[in-house]
Design an enzyme around this catalytic site. Structure first.
Site, short mmCIF file in Angstrom:
data_model
loop_
_atom_site.label_atom_id
_atom_site.label_comp_id
_atom_site.label_asym_id
_atom_site.label_seq_id
_atom_site.Cartn_x
_atom_site.Cartn_y
_atom_site.Cartn_z
N GLY A 46 0.94 -1.04 -0.01
CA GLY A 46 -0.03 -0.11 -0.07
C GLY A 46 0.75 1.28 0.04
N GLN A 51 3.34 9.84 1.53
CA GLN A 51 4.58 9.08 1.51
C GLN A 51 5.44 9.36 -0.06
OE1 GLN A 51 2.54 5.08 2.21
NE2 GLN A 51 4.63 4.98 3.35
N CYS A 94 6.39 -0.47 7.19
CA CYS A 94 6.19 0.86 6.35
C CYS A 94 7.38 1.12 5.45
CB CYS A 94 5.75 1.83 7.49
SG CYS A 94 5.25 3.47 6.71
N LEU A 95 6.83 1.48 4.42
CA LEU A 95 7.88 1.75 3.42
C LEU A 95 8.58 3.08 3.52
CD1 LEU A 95 5.89 0.93 0.02
CD2 LEU A 95 7.77 -0.27 0.88
N HIS A 136 -3.89 1.33 7.72
CA HIS A 136 -2.62 1.84 7.88
C HIS A 136 -2.39 3.01 6.91
CE1 HIS A 136 1.96 0.79 7.69
NE2 HIS A 136 1.82 1.85 6.56
N GLU A 137 -3.07 2.77 5.82
CA GLU A 137 -2.94 4.23 4.90
C GLU A 137 -3.86 5.34 5.24
OE1 GLU A 137 -0.56 3.50 3.00
OE2 GLU A 137 -0.47 1.34 2.99
N HIS A 140 -1.75 7.22 7.59
CA HIS A 140 -0.80 7.94 6.84
C HIS A 140 -1.51 9.45 6.50
CE1 HIS A 140 2.92 6.10 6.31
NE2 HIS A 140 2.42 4.88 5.89
O1 GNR Z 1 4.12 -2.88 2.26
C1 GNR Z 1 3.37 -2.74 3.30
N1 GNR Z 1 3.04 -3.59 3.86
C2 GNR Z 1 2.02 -3.75 4.98
C3 GNR Z 1 2.08 -4.86 5.71
C4 GNR Z 1 1.33 -4.89 6.71
C5 GNR Z 1 0.33 -4.03 7.03
C6 GNR Z 1 0.32 -2.82 6.41
C7 GNR Z 1 1.23 -2.65 5.19
S1 GNR Z 1 1.35 -1.23 4.22
C8 GNR Z 1 3.06 -1.56 3.90
C9 GNR Z 1 3.44 -0.04 2.79
C10 GNR Z 1 3.06 1.21 3.31
O2 GNR Z 1 3.98 1.63 4.06
N2 GNR Z 1 2.12 1.83 3.19
O3 GNR Z 1 1.98 2.96 3.80
NI NI Z 2 3.17 2.99 5.61
#
Ligand code: GNR
Ligand code: NI
Length: 168
Positions: A46, A51, A94-95, A136-137, A140
Site C-alpha cells: 500500500g 509518502q 512501512c515503506l 495503515h494507509e 498516513h
Molecule cells: O508494504 C506494506 N506492507 C504492510 C504490511 C502490513 C500492514 C500494512 C502494510 S502497508 C506497507 C506499505 C506502506 O508503508 N504503506 O503505507
Molecule cells: Ni506505511
C-alpha cells in the site's frame, strides 16, 4: 507510468494531515497509476499520498499481489464509517520506515466510504489484509505512523533505530 520516490521518517511531510482530493481529474488518475506502479516496485502492499510528497487524501492498496492475485484498489477522500469490535494483531512494515516491523492491533474489519477514480461514491466492508492495509494507509493521511502504535516495550526496543533515522 512512473515509480515515485518514497519519503522516509522523519520527513515532516509524513506528519501532516492531508487535504481532500475533491474533484477527480486526469492528474489524480495518473498519480494513482504511478502509486500502484510504485508499490509493485518497492515492493509493498500500500501507499498513501503523503509518502510520495502529495499531501492529499489518496491511497492505493494491493493487499494480495504478493500471494499471486493482484487486487489493485484506489481510495480517494476515504472515510471510516464503522470498525469491528474484534481486533487483529499482526506485523506491519512501512515503506517510509524501512527495516522496522511493528506489531499492531487494529479492528479486523472496517467499513469505508470513498470516491473512486470515476468520481463516484463507493462504500464497502473491508476484511482480512485489505482491512489492515487500508487502516495503515488511512493513518498516513492523518499523519499517523505505525511507530505511534507501538507498546512501551516495543517503543523502547525501537528507540535506537529511530534515533539513527533521525540523525541520518
Ligand atoms: O508494504 C506494506 N506492507 C504492510 C504490511 C502490513 C500492514 C500494512 C502494510 S502497508 C506497507 C506499505 C506502506 O508503508 N504503506 O503505507
Ligand atoms: Ni506505511
Amino acid at each position: 507510468m512512473a515509480v515515485l520516490p518514497i519519503l522516509r521518517f522523519p520527513d515532516p511531510r509524513l506528519r501532516r494531515v492531508a487535504l481532500p482530493v475533491g474533484a477527480v481529474d486526469d492528474r489524480i488518475r495518473q498519480l494513482a497509476a504511478d502509486m500502484l506502479e510504485t508499490i509493485y516496485t518497492a515492493p509493498g502492499r500500500g501507499l498513501a499520498g503523503p509518502q510520495v510528497g502529495v499531501l492529499r487524501r489518496i491511497f492505493v492498496i494491493d493487499a494480495t499481489w504478493k500471494e499471486g492475485t493482484p487486487t489493485p484498489r484506489v481510495f480517494l477522500d476515504p472515510e471510516l464509517i464503522d470498525a469491528s469490535e474484534t481486533l487483529h494483531a499482526g506485523t506491519e512494515g512501512c515503506l517510509s520506515i524501512p527495516g522496522l516491523p511493528v506489531t499492531v492491533s487494529r479492528p479486523a474489519e472496517v467499513t469505508l466510504r470513498w470516491t473512486d477514480l470515476d468520481g463516484a461514491p463507493r462504500s464497502e466492508r473491508l476484511t482480512g489484509a485489505e482491512a489492515i492495509c487500508a487502516q495503515h494507509e488511512l493513518d498516513h493521511l492523518n499523519g499517523r505512523l505505525i511507530i505511534d502504535l507501538m507498546d512501551a516495550d516495543a517503543r523502547a526496543a525501537a528507540a535506537p533505530a529511530l534515533a539513527a533515522m533521525e540523525r541520518a
